[in-house]
Design an enzyme around this catalytic site. Structure first.
Site, PDB file in Angstrom:
ATOM      1  N   ARG A 143      16.848  -9.997  -8.650  1.00 12.15           N
ATOM      2  CA  ARG A 143      16.609  -8.790  -7.829  1.00 12.15           C
ATOM      3  C   ARG A 143      16.578  -7.548  -8.704  1.00 12.15           C
ATOM      4  NH1 ARG A 143      13.931  -8.823  -3.964  1.00 12.15           N
ATOM      5  NH2 ARG A 143      15.226 -10.286  -2.793  1.00 12.15           N
TER       6      ARG A 143
ATOM      7  N   ARG B 227       7.551 -16.128 -11.839  1.00 10.82           N
ATOM      8  CA  ARG B 227       8.789 -15.345 -12.036  1.00 10.82           C
ATOM      9  C   ARG B 227      10.056 -16.199 -12.046  1.00 10.82           C
ATOM     10  NH1 ARG B 227      10.320 -12.173  -6.373  1.00 10.82           N
ATOM     11  NH2 ARG B 227       9.879 -13.912  -4.953  1.00 10.82           N
TER      12      ARG B 227
ATOM     13  N   HIS C 292       5.814  -6.512 -10.163  1.00  8.54           N
ATOM     14  CA  HIS C 292       6.572  -6.054  -8.989  1.00  8.54           C
ATOM     15  C   HIS C 292       7.766  -5.196  -9.439  1.00  8.54           C
ATOM     16  CE1 HIS C 292       9.040  -6.394  -5.384  1.00  8.54           C
ATOM     17  NE2 HIS C 292       8.158  -7.154  -4.783  1.00  8.54           N
TER      18      HIS C 292
ATOM     19  N   ASP D 137       6.678  -0.740   3.380  1.00 13.27           N
ATOM     20  CA  ASP D 137       6.128  -1.922   2.715  1.00 13.27           C
ATOM     21  C   ASP D 137       4.607  -1.858   2.885  1.00 13.27           C
ATOM     22  OD1 ASP D 137       7.015  -5.485   2.818  1.00 13.27           O
ATOM     23  OD2 ASP D 137       5.632  -4.336   1.559  1.00 13.27           O
TER      24      ASP D 137
ATOM     25  N   GLU E 162       4.178  -1.227  -7.358  1.00  9.68           N
ATOM     26  CA  GLU E 162       3.710  -2.451  -8.015  1.00  9.68           C
ATOM     27  C   GLU E 162       2.215  -2.382  -8.306  1.00  9.68           C
ATOM     28  OE1 GLU E 162       4.952  -5.544  -5.268  1.00  9.68           O
ATOM     29  OE2 GLU E 162       6.540  -4.184  -4.606  1.00  9.68           O
TER      30      GLU E 162
HETATM   31  O1  TA6 Z   1       6.262  -6.207  -2.689  1.00  6.02           O
HETATM   32  C1  TA6 Z   1       6.900  -6.028  -1.457  1.00  6.02           C
HETATM   33  C2  TA6 Z   1       7.339  -7.390  -0.935  1.00  6.02           C
HETATM   34  O2  TA6 Z   1       6.218  -8.224  -0.737  1.00  6.02           O
HETATM   35  C3  TA6 Z   1       8.151  -7.182   0.331  1.00  6.02           C
HETATM   36  O3  TA6 Z   1       7.454  -7.647   1.470  1.00  6.02           O
HETATM   37  C4  TA6 Z   1       9.448  -7.957   0.071  1.00  6.02           C
HETATM   38  O4  TA6 Z   1       9.326  -9.302   0.475  1.00  6.02           O
HETATM   39  C5  TA6 Z   1       9.548  -7.811  -1.453  1.00  6.02           C
HETATM   40  O5  TA6 Z   1       8.212  -8.043  -1.896  1.00  6.02           O
HETATM   41  C6  TA6 Z   1      10.591  -8.665  -2.117  1.00  6.02           C
HETATM   42  O6  TA6 Z   1      10.181  -9.998  -2.134  1.00  6.02           O
HETATM   43  P1  TA6 Z   1      11.203 -11.073  -2.783  1.00  6.02           P
HETATM   44  O7  TA6 Z   1      10.488 -12.386  -2.662  1.00  6.02           O
HETATM   45  O8  TA6 Z   1      11.431 -10.675  -4.221  1.00  6.02           O
HETATM   46  O9  TA6 Z   1      12.482 -10.967  -1.992  1.00  6.02           O
END
Ligand code: TA6
Length: 304
Positions: A74, A100, A170, A214, A273
């Site tokens: 995270r 990832r 991201h 989002d 991103e």
């Molecule tokens: O980039 C935004 C997103 O697609 C959100 O919808 C949220 O799901 C975020 O990515 C985090 O995703 P993750 O799979 O890392 O929890």
């Protein structure tokens, strides 16, 4: 432990590049040079720290981030590849692709004359789940650490048919207080509002944050700037090879549900991103490369 010894022997640079391993096997590479410090996890070739010299970290990492093999971290700059978001047809495939959460390998380290440090990582072909991605391709990440942070994500189509490529860097950026942050450069751009059923809207002025946000801004190939009055800085995001800009903050309820953003972590991060998502996915012809390139830099925000 011999693996770390071997990595440091082959790729370490005294006082500049060193590898370390956690008890659970997680491998990190730490970079220190006259311009900046950085830390990269070998899993996902994921940058998890970058601070230009004398500055607060620019990349945010959750204080509750877990470093477990095969689990997404995270924070930092996760590499979403070869799709963005949920897989189009296979709901059991991992969100944001498998890159990832896969262990990458390092293939090059260079101390450059301009004082920066360049590292090259690649996704091992043997680690690619063929049931999820039955294609002949390679993926490299070229990371240059300095007063600026540059990432060049290079996909090569080695097969004899076109590949549909969704991807994103991201990146979680550290901010003083999301409620005072503004994101400039998307005025008038169309976006899919994932908090409102994915409907298409048009951005009016700068993006500010008052609730879960989002959004996938489409057809946005230009640079954007994060204005952070509390940290008195601007973060400049330059890019090439990306047609989508994804903007995300989970806000209070979603952050609490996710559980790994830490106490009020959502207040101190914003994801901007550089992506190719939704209708912006890339069709990569056989025997060609695609580069998703970004450069992050900061300037002081003079209080006007
Ligand atoms: O980039 C935004 C997103 O697609 C959100 O919808 C949220 O799901 C975020 O990515 C985090 O995703 P993750 O799979 O890392 O929890």
């Amino acid at each position: 432990m011999e693996r770390i010894t071997e990595l440091n022997r082959r790729y370490g640079i005294p006082h500049q590049v060193s590898f370390s391993q956690e008890p659970n096997g997680f491998v990190f590479v730490d970079v220190t040079n006259p311009q900046a410090t950085a830390r990269i996890a070998l899993q996902g070739a994921q940058i998890i720290h970058w601070s230009p010299k004398g500055e607060a970290p620019v990349i945010w990492l959750s204080e509750a981030a877990s470093f477990l093999p095969g689990k997404s971290i995270r924070g930092g700059a996760p590499v979403c590849w070869p799709w963005f978001g949920p897989h189009e047809t296979q709901r059991d495939f991992p969100a944001h692709g498998f890159a990832r959460t896969t262990l990458w390998e390092i293939s090059g380290v260079e101390s450059r004359p301009d004082g920066t440090t360049k590292l090259v990582f690649h996704l091992p072909e043997s680690a690619t789940p063929k049931n999820q991605w039955p294609h002949a391709s390679t993926l490299e990440s070229h990371i240059t650490i300095g007063a600026h942070l540059e990432v060049d994500l290079v996909t090569r189509n080695q097969g004899n048919h076109p590949l549909t490529l969704g991807q994103a860097l991201h990146t979680y950026f550290q901010v003083g207080d999301i409620r005072t942050v503004r994101l400039h450069g998307l005025d008038g751009c169309s976006y899919l509002d994932k908090v409102d059923g994915g409907v298409c809207k048009v951005q009016q002025g700068a993006v500010n944050f008052t609730q879960e946000t989002d959004r996938i801004y489409l057809g946005t190939t230009h640079n954007v700037v994060i204005e952070d009055p509390q940290m008195q800085r601007q973060i400049h995001i330059a890019k090439r090879g990306s047609a989508s800009t994804v903007v995300w903050n989970p806000w209070i309820e979603k952050a609490a549900k996710m559980g790994d953003l830490g106490e009020n972590g959502y207040l101190h991060m914003v994801c901007v991103e550089n992506a190719n998502a939704a209708e912006d996915v890339v069709m990569l012809a056989p025997e060609t490369d695609h580069h998703l390139w970004v450069r992050y830099s900061t300037t002081a925000l003079t209080s006007t």
